[in-house]
Design a protein around this motif. Structure first.
Motif, PDB file in Angstrom:
ATOM      1  N   HIS A 319       0.856  -1.182   0.000  1.00 38.30           N
ATOM      2  CA  HIS A 319       0.000   0.000   0.000  1.00 38.30           C
ATOM      3  C   HIS A 319       0.889   1.227   0.000  1.00 38.30           C
ATOM      4  O   HIS A 319       1.719   1.411   0.900  1.00 38.30           O
ATOM      5  CB  HIS A 319      -0.909   0.001   1.233  1.00 38.30           C
ATOM      6  CG  HIS A 319      -1.789   1.219   1.314  1.00 38.30           C
ATOM      7  ND1 HIS A 319      -2.907   1.379   0.528  1.00 38.30           N
ATOM      8  CD2 HIS A 319      -1.696   2.338   2.089  1.00 38.30           C
ATOM      9  CE1 HIS A 319      -3.475   2.525   0.816  1.00 38.30           C
ATOM     10  NE2 HIS A 319      -2.758   3.132   1.756  1.00 38.30           N
ATOM     11  N   LEU A 320       0.738   2.097  -1.014  1.00 40.81           N
ATOM     12  CA  LEU A 320       1.601   3.266  -1.176  1.00 40.81           C
ATOM     13  C   LEU A 320       0.828   4.532  -0.826  1.00 40.81           C
ATOM     14  O   LEU A 320      -0.349   4.678  -1.188  1.00 40.81           O
ATOM     15  CB  LEU A 320       2.108   3.361  -2.616  1.00 40.81           C
ATOM     16  CG  LEU A 320       2.816   2.119  -3.173  1.00 40.81           C
ATOM     17  CD1 LEU A 320       3.263   2.361  -4.601  1.00 40.81           C
ATOM     18  CD2 LEU A 320       3.998   1.726  -2.293  1.00 40.81           C
ATOM     19  N   LEU A 321       1.512   5.454  -0.147  1.00 45.07           N
ATOM     20  CA  LEU A 321       0.946   6.750   0.207  1.00 45.07           C
ATOM     21  C   LEU A 321       2.005   7.815  -0.043  1.00 45.07           C
ATOM     22  O   LEU A 321       3.107   7.745   0.509  1.00 45.07           O
ATOM     23  CB  LEU A 321       0.507   6.784   1.670  1.00 45.07           C
ATOM     24  CG  LEU A 321      -0.004   8.138   2.185  1.00 45.07           C
ATOM     25  CD1 LEU A 321      -1.275   8.559   1.445  1.00 45.07           C
ATOM     26  CD2 LEU A 321      -0.242   8.084   3.686  1.00 45.07           C
ATOM     27  N   VAL A 322       1.704   8.801  -0.896  1.00 48.28           N
ATOM     28  CA  VAL A 322       2.630   9.886  -1.239  1.00 48.28           C
ATOM     29  C   VAL A 322       2.066  11.191  -0.681  1.00 48.28           C
ATOM     30  O   VAL A 322       0.897  11.524  -0.919  1.00 48.28           O
ATOM     31  CB  VAL A 322       2.839   9.990  -2.757  1.00 48.28           C
ATOM     32  CG1 VAL A 322       3.793  11.137  -3.086  1.00 48.28           C
ATOM     33  CG2 VAL A 322       3.390   8.677  -3.306  1.00 48.28           C
ATOM     34  N   SER A 323       2.905  11.923   0.059  1.00 46.20           N
ATOM     35  CA  SER A 323       2.520  13.213   0.634  1.00 46.20           C
ATOM     36  C   SER A 323       3.606  14.238   0.311  1.00 46.20           C
ATOM     37  O   SER A 323       4.775  13.890   0.162  1.00 46.20           O
ATOM     38  CB  SER A 323       2.338  13.111   2.154  1.00 46.20           C
ATOM     39  OG  SER A 323       1.359  12.137   2.476  1.00 46.20           O
ATOM     40  N   PRO A 324       3.233  15.511   0.234  1.00 49.24           N
ATOM     41  CA  PRO A 324       4.236  16.546  -0.079  1.00 49.24           C
ATOM     42  C   PRO A 324       4.977  17.013   1.164  1.00 49.24           C
ATOM     43  O   PRO A 324       4.478  16.919   2.289  1.00 49.24           O
ATOM     44  CB  PRO A 324       3.385  17.679  -0.668  1.00 49.24           C
ATOM     45  CG  PRO A 324       2.073  17.545   0.038  1.00 49.24           C
ATOM     46  CD  PRO A 324       1.860  16.070   0.265  1.00 49.24           C
ATOM     47  N   ILE A 325       6.186  17.544   0.954  1.00 48.44           N
ATOM     48  CA  ILE A 325       6.975  18.205   2.000  1.00 48.44           C
ATOM     49  C   ILE A 325       7.084  19.667   1.596  1.00 48.44           C
ATOM     50  O   ILE A 325       7.600  19.986   0.519  1.00 48.44           O
ATOM     51  CB  ILE A 325       8.367  17.575   2.148  1.00 48.44           C
ATOM     52  CG1 ILE A 325       8.237  16.100   2.549  1.00 48.44           C
ATOM     53  CG2 ILE A 325       9.201  18.329   3.179  1.00 48.44           C
ATOM     54  CD1 ILE A 325       9.572  15.387   2.647  1.00 48.44           C
ATOM     55  N   ARG A 326       6.606  20.554   2.439  1.00 50.74           N
ATOM     56  CA  ARG A 326       6.544  21.976   2.118  1.00 50.74           C
ATOM     57  C   ARG A 326       7.499  22.766   3.009  1.00 50.74           C
ATOM     58  O   ARG A 326       7.789  22.370   4.141  1.00 50.74           O
ATOM     59  CB  ARG A 326       5.118  22.509   2.297  1.00 50.74           C
ATOM     60  CG  ARG A 326       4.079  21.783   1.448  1.00 50.74           C
ATOM     61  CD  ARG A 326       2.688  22.327   1.689  1.00 50.74           C
ATOM     62  NE  ARG A 326       1.672  21.598   0.959  1.00 50.74           N
ATOM     63  CZ  ARG A 326       1.288  21.883  -0.283  1.00 50.74           C
ATOM     64  NH1 ARG A 326       1.840  22.922  -0.907  1.00 50.74           N
ATOM     65  NH2 ARG A 326       0.353  21.169  -0.898  1.00 50.74           N
ATOM     66  N   ASP A 327       7.961  23.908   2.480  1.00 41.79           N
ATOM     67  CA  ASP A 327       8.788  24.810   3.271  1.00 41.79           C
ATOM     68  C   ASP A 327       7.896  25.766   4.049  1.00 41.79           C
ATOM     69  O   ASP A 327       6.671  25.636   4.061  1.00 41.79           O
ATOM     70  CB  ASP A 327       9.771  25.576   2.371  1.00 41.79           C
ATOM     71  CG  ASP A 327       9.057  26.373   1.275  1.00 41.79           C
ATOM     72  OD1 ASP A 327       7.808  26.510   1.350  1.00 41.79           O
ATOM     73  OD2 ASP A 327       9.730  26.856   0.356  1.00 41.79           O
ATOM     74  N   ALA A 331       5.589  26.232  -0.243  1.00 46.27           N
ATOM     75  CA  ALA A 331       5.982  25.647  -1.528  1.00 46.27           C
ATOM     76  C   ALA A 331       6.463  24.215  -1.321  1.00 46.27           C
ATOM     77  O   ALA A 331       7.117  23.895  -0.323  1.00 46.27           O
ATOM     78  CB  ALA A 331       7.081  26.484  -2.179  1.00 46.27           C
ATOM     79  N   ILE A 332       6.138  23.349  -2.277  1.00 47.15           N
ATOM     80  CA  ILE A 332       6.542  21.941  -2.202  1.00 47.15           C
ATOM     81  C   ILE A 332       8.005  21.826  -2.592  1.00 47.15           C
ATOM     82  O   ILE A 332       8.407  22.257  -3.676  1.00 47.15           O
ATOM     83  CB  ILE A 332       5.664  21.075  -3.113  1.00 47.15           C
ATOM     84  CG1 ILE A 332       4.198  21.135  -2.651  1.00 47.15           C
ATOM     85  CG2 ILE A 332       6.158  19.634  -3.116  1.00 47.15           C
ATOM     86  CD1 ILE A 332       3.251  20.357  -3.552  1.00 47.15           C
ATOM     87  N   THR A 333       8.791  21.256  -1.705  1.00 46.63           N
ATOM     88  CA  THR A 333      10.222  21.077  -1.967  1.00 46.63           C
ATOM     89  C   THR A 333      10.567  19.643  -2.351  1.00 46.63           C
ATOM     90  O   THR A 333      11.476  19.415  -3.147  1.00 46.63           O
ATOM     91  CB  THR A 333      11.041  21.490  -0.740  1.00 46.63           C
ATOM     92  OG1 THR A 333      10.626  20.705   0.398  1.00 46.63           O
ATOM     93  CG2 THR A 333      10.812  22.963  -0.410  1.00 46.63           C
ATOM     94  N   SER A 334       9.853  18.693  -1.792  1.00 48.61           N
ATOM     95  CA  SER A 334      10.095  17.281  -2.101  1.00 48.61           C
ATOM     96  C   SER A 334       8.868  16.490  -1.662  1.00 48.61           C
ATOM     97  O   SER A 334       7.852  17.076  -1.259  1.00 48.61           O
ATOM     98  CB  SER A 334      11.369  16.768  -1.405  1.00 48.61           C
ATOM     99  OG  SER A 334      11.287  16.990  -0.005  1.00 48.61           O
TER     100      SER A 334
END
Length: 400
Positions: A319-327, A331-334
């Motif tokens: 089961h895969l879950l992708v979430s953003p990393i923001r500054d 803004a999304i950095t990774s």
């Protein structure tokens, strides 16, 4: 003109009054003009050319001639005094400049000591006098008016660190070290223990004798706590049962914990596409990379369940879950991907679904059997009544 034979320094001219009547000085090597247009030279004067009654004589000495040595000595003294005054003025100007430079340097030092968060201290080893800035007093929560002294510095050392720290301090002074850095603990006035790092410089004479000691001390407590928290977080991520990937915008995997290798048996790939191809060799990724980023930016996350095979060939479900990393600006950095091995859960869910299906079939069969049994009860009831009937008409009515 052209007279010779007489040498004089002055000439007296009859018929003249005042100073000019008594004498007319003759300058050396110069020509003077007498009344009547007679020119006389210093040397070679002919008396026949002088007017009648004129007399040549040596004039008395002037004031300058009499006091010439004193005048010259006075002039020399005045010149020497003037030079001495100029020299003293130069010395005063240079000293004034040095004082201004020292004052400016001291002012800069005070401003720097006030602006920095470091606890700056200065210890004169010859006189024993000590100085520290406001940050030093704030670092130890010292009461206002606490004198700067070595005893105060030593009293705030942690009891477990005081002995070895003082010994190492004297050892550094004895061995000739100029720079010294040490980490130790201090106890503030409110009783709280803080970890500090002290960078020390020892000023020495040419022969190596220490003159003074200067230090800048920084508080490491918050940094140590943050470092410990980071270590704990890193250990939690590394030891997590779920695979954790840090993804860049191009799909490159910048970090991966060991859970992926434990779950699949494969080494950590370089990109997300390679990871999917390792698990599902014949299938295609469930979503394109640009579509994945677009959905994550729009909805905040993306999840999916993929089926594949481990390195040993056994089936696995992730089961895969992708979430953003923001500054801080949003803004999304990774991106972070969390992959959970749900193979066992998937099998349990299949078993639950199968059990539910069997239960539904059982319920359906039971209902059908019940309805059929009701019909049989009705069918068996009429022949029983016919057997029990006494007359033919009653039997015909039951069988009718």
């Amino acid at each position: 003109r052209g007279v010779t034979g007489v040498t004089a320094t002055s000439v007296v001219i009859p018929g003249r009054t005042g100073i000019d009547a008594h004498f007319q000085p003759l300058s050396l090597g110069r020509r003077i003009q007498l009344p009547g247009g007679i020119a006389l030279e210093r040397c070679g004067i002919d008396e026949t050319l002088l007017p009648p009654g004129s007399e040549l004589f040596h004039a008395p000495q002037t004031f300058y001639q009499i006091h010439r040595s004193r005048i010259v000595a006075g002039i020399v003294v005045i010149v020497v005094l003037a030079l001495a005054v100029v020299f003293l003025m130069l010395i005063i100007v240079q000293r004034r400049r040095g004082e201004l430079a020292l004052r400016r340097s001291h002012l800069h030092f005070q401003l720097i000591a006030r602006a920095t968060n470091d606890a700056v201290w200065d210890w004169d080893l010859g006189t024993g006098a000590m100085w520290w800035n406001e940050a030093y007093a704030q670092q130890l929560c010292l009461p206002a008016g606490t004198p700067a002294a070595f005893a105060v510095w030593e009293s705030h050392l942690h009891p477990d660190d005081r002995g070895w720290l003082v010994r190492s301090l004297h050892e550094a002074l004895r061995t000739g070290q100029d720079h010294w850095a040490v980490e130790y603990r201090v106890v503030r006035a409110d009783g709280e223990t803080r970890h500090v790092l002290d960078r020390i410089f020892v000023e020495r004479q040419t022969a190596g004798q220490p003159l003074r000691m200067l230090g800048a001390r920084i508080d490491l407590t918050d940094r140590r706590l943050a470092e410990q928290e980071r270590i704990r977080l890193a250990a939690a991520v590394e030891q997590s049962a779920e695979a954790v990937f840090l993804l860049e915008a191009d799909g490159t995997i910048s970090y991966a914990n060991s859970a992926f290798a434990r779950a699949t048996g494969y080494a950590v790939p370089k990109t997300l596409r390679e990871a999917y191809q390792l698990i599902c060799r014949e299938g295609q990724p469930p979503i394109a990379l640009d579509q994945l980023w677009e959905q994550v930016a729009r909805t905040g996350s993306w999840s999916a369940r993929i089926e594949g095979a481990r390195r040993d060939g056994t089936a696995c479900v992730l089961h895969l879950l992708v979430s953003p990393i923001r500054d801080r600006g949003g803004a999304i950095t990774s991106y972070v991907l969390i992959g959970q091995d749900v193979t066992r859960e998937s099998k349990l869910q299949d078993q639950v679904r199968l059990a539910q299906k069997m239960e539904a079939v059982g319920l359906l069969a039971g209902g059908i059997a019940h309805d059929f049994n009701n019909l049989l009860q009705v069918i068996n009831g009429f022949p029983s009544q016919a057997q029990e009937a006494e007359s033919a008409e009653d039997r015909a009515e039951c069988l009718g």
